[in-house]
Every structure is written in C-alpha cells, then in structure tokens.
Write an enzyme that holds these catalytic residues in place. Structure first.
Site, PDB file in Angstrom:
ATOM      1  N   PRO A  80      12.966   2.977  75.985  1.00  0.00           N
ATOM      2  CG  PRO A  80      14.025   2.798  73.707  1.00  0.00           C
ATOM      3  CD  PRO A  80      13.996   2.066  75.317  1.00  0.00           C
ATOM      4  CG  LEU A  85      12.982  -3.072  73.382  1.00  0.00           C
ATOM      5  CD1 LEU A  85      14.328  -1.944  74.078  1.00  0.00           C
ATOM      6  CD2 LEU A  85      13.444  -4.149  73.292  1.00  0.00           C
ATOM      7  CG  ASP A 130       5.056  -7.187  77.581  1.00  0.00           C
ATOM      8  OD1 ASP A 130       5.120  -8.774  77.133  1.00  0.00           O
ATOM      9  OD2 ASP A 130       4.664  -6.509  77.722  1.00  0.00           O
TER      10      ASP A 130
HETATM   11  C1  MEV Z   1       3.514  -6.903  74.237  1.00  0.00           C
HETATM   12  O1  MEV Z   1       5.211  -7.001  74.451  1.00  0.00           O
HETATM   13  C2  MEV Z   1       2.898  -8.285  73.802  1.00  0.00           C
HETATM   14  C3  MEV Z   1       1.628  -8.393  73.838  1.00  0.00           C
HETATM   15  O2  MEV Z   1       1.884 -10.778  73.621  1.00  0.00           O
HETATM   16  C4  MEV Z   1       0.799  -8.066  74.243  1.00  0.00           C
HETATM   17  C5  MEV Z   1       0.298  -9.067  75.655  1.00  0.00           C
HETATM   18  O3  MEV Z   1       0.434 -10.001  75.908  1.00  0.00           O
HETATM   19  O4  MEV Z   1       0.150  -8.324  76.381  1.00  0.00           O
HETATM   20  C6  MEV Z   1       1.882  -7.883  71.806  1.00  0.00           C
END
Ligand code: MEV
Length: 314
Positions: A80, A85, A130
C-alpha cells in the site's frame, strides 16, 4: 521488455534518526513492486502520459537512470502506498533496476546510489535506508561507522552512511496498517525543524542511535524481551518527535501484554506499526479489533531482481 521487482521493508529501529546520520536497522519483507520498461513512442506510466506531479518517483528515476529513447513503464504493487512499508523505495529501485537492466548495466550498488538520489530529490531529504534495503534485500544495518559485512558507503553533504548486510533474525512480525496515507517528505521536514530548535529533540535522536546498537546486540543474543522493550521505547521517542498518530498508538496499545513489543515503522503520521510476537494469530486479531489491517510479513526477502527480459516486438 525488461522487468524488475524490489521488496518493501520494515524498519525495526532507527527511522528519522538515520536521516541525521544515526544508525538504523531494516528488514526486507515479502511484499514487492514490479516495474517493466518497454521501448515506445512517448513516455507513459501505466498507460497514462508521464507527469512529474503524478509520477514523481518514476519520473525522477527516468532523469537519474535513463538516457535512451522514450519508454512505457508499467508498475504493479503489493505494497500500500504511504503505508510506511517502503513503497516509494520499492517503486524507485524496481524502476531504476529495470532501466539499468535495459541498458545492460544492472548492478546493485549503482541501483542503490541512483535510487537514493531519486528519493532525496522527491522527498527533499532522505537517508539511504529504504532504497538500500530494497536493493540489497535481507537485512540492512546502516551506521556512521564501518563494520563487518560492508556493502557500500553513501554520502550526502556532510553525512556518511555505511550500509551493511545484516543476518536476518528468526522472528515473527505482524504489521498493523492504519489505512492512513502519510507522505514521508513533510514528516522528515517536521523532525528536522524540531531538532533544529529543541535540545530534547536532538538528544532523542541520539538516544535512537543508542537503541539501534542495543537492539542489534539483543538480536545477536536472541533476547526477544529486550528487543521488544527497545521497540516500545523507540515508539515513545518517535511520538515525542511528533511523528506519531492516535491510530498507531491504538494498535501499539492493543499489542501490549500479548507481544514482546511494538512500534510505528517508517515515517509515521499514520502508515503502519510492527509488533514482535510468537503468536501472530492472537496479535492479528488484536490489531483487527483495534481498527487496523493486520499483515503477517515474512522478513529477509531477496533484494531487487530481474524477473524476465525479452526483446520488445514493437
Ligand atoms: C522512512 O521509511 C524512513 C525515514 O527515516 C526517512 C528516511 O530515512 O529517508 C523516516
């Protein structure tokens, strides 16, 4: 046609603090996004003319990784969007992967670097956690220091992130999705503003870095109680940093007493939480009763991979 798929992720510890160069630990999950690239007469995404505003990640991927003739890009997703995620990273990594594969240059470190540039540009500010997790898969530990199992090192401005392969622990997680879509960029900007103006927020960022270290040690010892306690502390701190949501708290609360611990995962502001448990059935029921969508995820999935490559007949 060239087709690549890439996994989503859960962040076990360290989101937001990792943007400031602290450590973080993420695990790839068994939900994927697939992107297929086909030579064409114009640029399109899922049958619609490509527009930067509507197709921010795909269009930025094209700027970063493609300099050939016009292409159609078809994406299909099991993740989603805005769920915390890793859907943005997975769409970016699968697109960049498919574009590089179409040029005969499919290579993981290049994909991770380009995908990080894309996320940084679209979000305004990002860490590579990510995109590197979606690229490498399995488990990824990001840290300011170089450790064993270094995969690659990424820098931006004066921040360095060392990206390491991490053995995936044998643990069961249930995701609780709130159904609330939350864009990462504004949440990252909100934390930045708070940290710039508030000493407590800055010390919270450092504490998250310590939690990651303690969490990695607890995982090595197989100490689930400690991992769960640290998850719960990490959740509380993320709330103090202003990225919580009442729907997330409700799901975290529903898991109390029937799990080792729970926390929001990803950017927050809605999206999803994760719960560490030995009883995924009981926890799934509790999450559903608290108005969340339970998703039992398997962790440690493969990173970006080519699915099929055919010569286009067009
Ligand atoms: C988002 O999944 C993770 C964050 O730390 C943003 C990032 O690391 O780019 C909030």
């Amino acid at each position: 046609m060239t087709r690549c798929s890439a996994p989503g992720k859960i962040i076990l510890f360290g989101e937001h603090a990792v943007v400031f160069g602290e450590s973080a630990l993420a695990l790839a999950i068994d939900l994927r996004i697939t992107s297929a690239v086909t030579k064409s007469t114009g640029y399109s995404v899922n049958g619609h003319p490509m527009k930067k505003r509507h197709h921010a990640y795909v269009s930025a991927s094209l700027d970063e990784a493609w300099n050939g003739p016009p292409i159609d890009i078809e994406t299909s997703s099991e993740i989603p969007s805005g769920s915390g995620l890793g859907s943005s990273a997975a769409v970016t990594v699968s697109c960049v992967g498919a574009m590089l594969a179409a040029k005969g240059k499919f290579e993981l470190e290049s994909i991770a670097r380009m995908a990080f540039e894309v996320e940084s540009r679209v979000q305004g500010r990002a860490s590579p956690i990510d995109t590197s997790t979606s690229t490498h898969g399995h488990g990824v530990l990001v840290s300011p220091e170089k450790l064993d199992n270094l995969l690659w090192r990424i820098e931006k401005g004066n921040i360095f992130w060392n990206i390491h392969h991490c053995e995936v622990p044998k643990l069961s997680f249930v995701v609780g999705y709130t159904g609330i879509h939350a864009a990462t960029g504004p949440l990252v900007a909100k934390v930045r503003k708070l940290v710039d103006s508030d000493e407590k927020a800055a010390s919270n960022i450092s504490r998250i870095g310590e939690i990651v270290g303690e969490g990695v040690d607890a995982l090595k010892r197989g100490d689930k109680q400690k991992v769960g306690k640290l998850m719960t502390e990490n959740h509380r701190i993320l709330n103090e940093l202003g990225v919580g949501h009442s729907a997330l708290d409700k799901l975290v609360e529903a898991c109390r007493g029937i799990s080792y611990g729970a926390k929001l995962t990803g950017a927050g502001g809605g999206g999803s939480m994760i719960c560490l448990t030995d009883d995924v059935v009981q926890v799934s029921k509790a999450i559903a009763n608290a108005d969340g969508e339970p998703i039992v995820v398997r962790v440690g999935s493969d990173g970006v991979r080519m699915e099929t490559t055919e010569v286009s007949r067009r």
